[in-house]
Write a protein that holds these residues in place. Structure first.
Motif, PDB file in Angstrom:
ATOM      1  N   GLN A  32       7.975 -43.671  -5.476  1.00 27.91           N
ATOM      2  CA  GLN A  32       6.499 -43.042  -4.895  1.00 27.91           C
ATOM      3  C   GLN A  32       6.490 -43.294  -3.268  1.00 27.91           C
ATOM      4  O   GLN A  32       6.516 -44.451  -2.796  1.00 27.91           O
ATOM      5  N   SER A  33       6.038 -42.599  -2.650  1.00 28.40           N
ATOM      6  CA  SER A  33       6.026 -42.681  -1.324  1.00 28.40           C
ATOM      7  C   SER A  33       4.722 -43.553  -0.884  1.00 28.40           C
ATOM      8  O   SER A  33       4.681 -44.109   0.180  1.00 28.40           O
ATOM      9  N   ASP A  99       5.743 -37.703  -4.200  1.00 29.32           N
ATOM     10  CA  ASP A  99       4.517 -37.644  -3.570  1.00 29.32           C
ATOM     11  C   ASP A  99       3.211 -37.415  -4.674  1.00 29.32           C
ATOM     12  O   ASP A  99       2.080 -36.958  -4.215  1.00 29.32           O
ATOM     13  N   LYS A 102       0.700 -40.036  -3.787  1.00 32.58           N
ATOM     14  CA  LYS A 102      -0.147 -39.612  -2.253  1.00 32.58           C
ATOM     15  C   LYS A 102      -0.928 -38.522  -2.391  1.00 32.58           C
ATOM     16  O   LYS A 102      -2.026 -38.453  -1.818  1.00 32.58           O
TER      17      LYS A 102
END
Length: 272
Positions: A32-33, A99, A102
């Motif tokens: 995960q970013s 993302d 995010k």
């Protein structure tokens, strides 16, 4: 992972048995970013899950008692809710794209009254290959009114994604614990447990935010719970019951005629 760090979001992984797809899910969560808290919750503790916990550095929480979908999902949700205000019950067969978190946190920043977050998703088979997503295309049509985020706090708008079928993919959902108190799942269904729950939440305060971008992948394969519910006809029985809560018998019969065509997506996995 720093367990003392505060995270707004938690992936609560519902692990059962020894799924060969669990490592792939856990790896997708490490990618995960924006980092989230990740915990593994299970009613079937075993060496396999313990090994993966050590490998990825995610703690395991064990529920005592027999395995049951409602009990296992509620346990995962409650463990997540103790640690973060936003909780995703991650299904062990699926994948989350980098993302996802995010996009979730961006939506939450703009709509703090968000009760449910969901998104578009890809459909993959047991080998990870993308397969026909016709059912997701139909779901996109059902979700059309949810694109109007400004009015997605209205019951009529939220229910529009649920009245003619479940337009919201269960594993794509994140729940805001302020608006979705535990126990989250309050019905005894085996297949439409999420659909019935979303209908209840649609009638309560809170905004449904849907991002029409594929942020995860939903896996269909021979060992999936969905396949078992199709084979024993439980899916058809439960879907008919939910439709009858929303429509007359003739309308329900018509909807079921078309809705059962979606079952065919599960015949595309070559492993079946």
């Amino acid at each position: 992972m720093n367990t003392r760090k505060h995270y707004k979001h938690c992936f609560a992984v519902a692990a059962y048995g020894e799924s060969p797809y669990l490592p792939l899910l856990l790896h997708s969560l490490t990618m995960q970013s924006i980092e989230s808290r990740v915990i593994i919750c299970t009613s079937t503790p075993n060496r396999y899950i313990t090994k993966l916990s050590a490998q990825f550095g995610y703690p395991v929480y064990v529920r005592n008692g027999a395995h049951g979908l409602q009990q296992d999902w509620n346990f995962a949700y409650e463990m997540g809710a103790e640690r973060s205000e936003l909780v995703t019950i991650a299904h062990q067969d699926d994948l989350y794209f980098p993302d996802y978190t995010k996009a979730l946190l961006h939506a939450f920043q703009h709509f703090p009254d968000m009760s449910v977050f969901c998104c578009r998703y890809d459909t993959i088979d047991g080998e990870g290959n993308t397969i026909d997503g016709s059912s997701e295309k139909v779901k996109r049509i059902l979700r059309l009114r949810l694109k109007d985020h400004a009015h997605a706090d209205r019951t009529i708008v939220k229910l529009s994604a649920l009245r003619y079928g479940n337009g919201i993919g269960c594993p794509s959902c994140t729940y805001h614990t302020k608006y979705c108190p535990a126990p989250l799942f309050r019905n005894d269904y085996k297949f439409v447990i999420d659909w019935d729950t979303l209908i209840r939440l649609a009638r309560e305060p809170g905004r449904f935010i849907c991002i029409e971008k594929p942020l995860m992948a939903y896996r269909v394969h021979a060992g999936a719970e969905t396949m078992r519910n199709i084979e024993n006809h439980n899916r058809e029985k439960e879907e008919r019951e939910v439709f009858r809560k929303l429509h007359s018998a003739p309308v329900t019969d018509m909807l079921m005629h078309f809705y059962k065509k979606a079952y065919g997506a599960y015949q595309q996995d070559p492993k079946q």
